[in-house]
Motif scaffolding. Structure first.
Motif, PDB file in Angstrom:
ATOM      1  N   ASP A 248       0.742  -1.167   0.267  1.00  0.00           N
ATOM      2  CA  ASP A 248       0.035   0.245   0.028  1.00  0.00           C
ATOM      3  C   ASP A 248       0.905   1.301  -0.029  1.00  0.00           C
ATOM      4  O   ASP A 248       1.343   1.468   0.877  1.00  0.00           O
ATOM      5  CB  ASP A 248      -0.828  -0.116   1.087  1.00  0.00           C
ATOM      6  N   LEU A 249       1.012   1.924  -1.128  1.00  0.00           N
ATOM      7  CA  LEU A 249       1.864   2.904  -1.411  1.00  0.00           C
ATOM      8  C   LEU A 249       1.471   4.010  -0.239  1.00  0.00           C
ATOM      9  O   LEU A 249       2.457   5.002   0.312  1.00  0.00           O
ATOM     10  CB  LEU A 249       1.758   3.431  -2.752  1.00  0.00           C
ATOM     11  N   SER A 250       0.124   4.209  -0.038  1.00  0.00           N
ATOM     12  CA  SER A 250      -0.199   5.527   0.891  1.00  0.00           C
ATOM     13  C   SER A 250       0.534   5.391   2.290  1.00  0.00           C
ATOM     14  O   SER A 250       0.482   6.417   2.974  1.00  0.00           O
ATOM     15  CB  SER A 250      -1.589   5.716   0.884  1.00  0.00           C
ATOM     16  N   LYS A 251       1.049   4.188   2.695  1.00  0.00           N
ATOM     17  CA  LYS A 251       1.590   4.088   3.824  1.00  0.00           C
ATOM     18  C   LYS A 251       3.189   4.572   3.943  1.00  0.00           C
ATOM     19  O   LYS A 251       3.842   4.463   5.001  1.00  0.00           O
ATOM     20  CB  LYS A 251       1.387   2.512   4.477  1.00  0.00           C
ATOM     21  N   ASN A 252       3.650   5.064   2.884  1.00  0.00           N
ATOM     22  CA  ASN A 252       5.025   5.552   2.699  1.00  0.00           C
ATOM     23  C   ASN A 252       4.947   6.722   2.110  1.00  0.00           C
ATOM     24  O   ASN A 252       4.200   7.145   1.345  1.00  0.00           O
ATOM     25  CB  ASN A 252       5.699   4.319   1.691  1.00  0.00           C
ATOM     26  N   ASN A 253       6.126   7.546   2.644  1.00  0.00           N
ATOM     27  CA  ASN A 253       6.066   8.943   2.214  1.00  0.00           C
ATOM     28  C   ASN A 253       7.166   8.943   1.280  1.00  0.00           C
ATOM     29  O   ASN A 253       8.440   8.463   1.221  1.00  0.00           O
ATOM     30  CB  ASN A 253       6.731   9.702   3.318  1.00  0.00           C
ATOM     31  N   CYS A 254       6.657   9.247  -0.298  1.00  0.00           N
ATOM     32  CA  CYS A 254       7.238   9.194  -1.362  1.00  0.00           C
ATOM     33  C   CYS A 254       6.827  10.041  -2.235  1.00  0.00           C
ATOM     34  O   CYS A 254       5.560  10.389  -2.251  1.00  0.00           O
ATOM     35  CB  CYS A 254       7.594   7.881  -1.963  1.00  0.00           C
ATOM     36  N   ILE A 255       7.531  10.206  -3.346  1.00  0.00           N
ATOM     37  CA  ILE A 255       7.066  11.316  -4.360  1.00  0.00           C
ATOM     38  C   ILE A 255       5.828  10.613  -5.101  1.00  0.00           C
ATOM     39  O   ILE A 255       5.023  11.638  -5.520  1.00  0.00           O
ATOM     40  CB  ILE A 255       8.211  11.763  -5.393  1.00  0.00           C
ATOM     41  N   ALA A 256       5.522   9.374  -5.151  1.00  0.00           N
ATOM     42  CA  ALA A 256       4.565   9.026  -5.999  1.00  0.00           C
ATOM     43  C   ALA A 256       3.202   9.420  -5.218  1.00  0.00           C
ATOM     44  O   ALA A 256       2.154   9.352  -6.326  1.00  0.00           O
ATOM     45  CB  ALA A 256       4.713   7.262  -5.986  1.00  0.00           C
TER      46      ALA A 256
END
Length: 214
Positions: A4-12
């Motif tokens: 789940d990308l939303s759980k990580n801080n990144c530019i995406a």
């Protein structure tokens, strides 16, 4: 496995925020570009799970040792909404073969719908890693139907499923029906409308990328 990308801080996550923004959505080219960039991001993340082999490369000054991909995955996309994400993945896996699937919601007179799958154009998937892309994972019916058709036709080594936005209901349906698949999701939303559109979601990805269908 669920990523789940939303759980990580990144530019995406910025790409996803812009995909959701109803004002930015008015620029179809920017919408498609953000989908492409998100596809490239997921391709990079999935690449970390693939198999590599050591090779030696002759440079002008000596020999360099590197780890290179053993076999490119096959990129499978549900038309038409998945095309921009597919293109983004293809920019990373530039030697990958591609498969295309035609599937859509066929609405009945009472308002209910079934998933109609009409066509699959695919290379040989035997023993291959397959990445199946559909930007919106709502009920999960389309993804499961298409994935099972591929699995029943070929002995696929590994299946990855990629979506920009998913619903909790859709994720549960995929997990129940495709327990061995890995899910790569930009965000997971908890609600859906009576017509099975994700809330807050982003709307109809295909219409936003290519114009409102009749």
């Amino acid at each position: 496995m669920i990523y789940d990308l939303s759980k990580n801080n990144c530019i995406a996550n910025t790409f996803i925020a812009e995909l959701r923004d109803e004002q930015i959505q008015k620029d179809a080219m920017r919408f498609r570009k953000n989908m492409e960039r998100l596809g490239a991001f997921f391709a990079y993340e999935i690449s970390k799970t693939l198999k590599y082999q050591e090779v030696e490369t002759q440079t002008p000054l000596g020999i360099a040792t590197s780890q290179v991909l053993v076999q490119a995955p096959v990129l499978a996309t549900i038309l038409r909404a998945g095309i921009p994400m597919h293109q983004g993945m293809l920019s990373v896996f530039d030697q990958a073969e591609s498969a295309f699937i035609t599937a859509y919601r066929k609405t009945k007179k009472n308002g209910d719908f079934v998933i109609q799958m009409e066509h699959i154009s695919a290379p040989d998937l035997e023993g291959k890693t397959v990445i199946l892309v559909d930007p919106m994972l709502a009920t999960g019916l389309s993804i499961v139907l298409c994935a099972k058709e591929l699995i029943n036709s070929y002995k696929i080594e590994k299946l990855h499923i990629v979506a920009a936005i998913a619903s909790t209901e859709g994720v549960a349906h995929v997990k129940a029906n495709l327990p061995k698949a890995s899910l790569w999701l930009g965000a997971i939303d908890s609600e859906m409308t009576s017509k099975s559109y994700i809330v807050p979601g982003l709307g109809d990805a295909g219409d936003l990328a290519y114009g409102i269908k009749q």
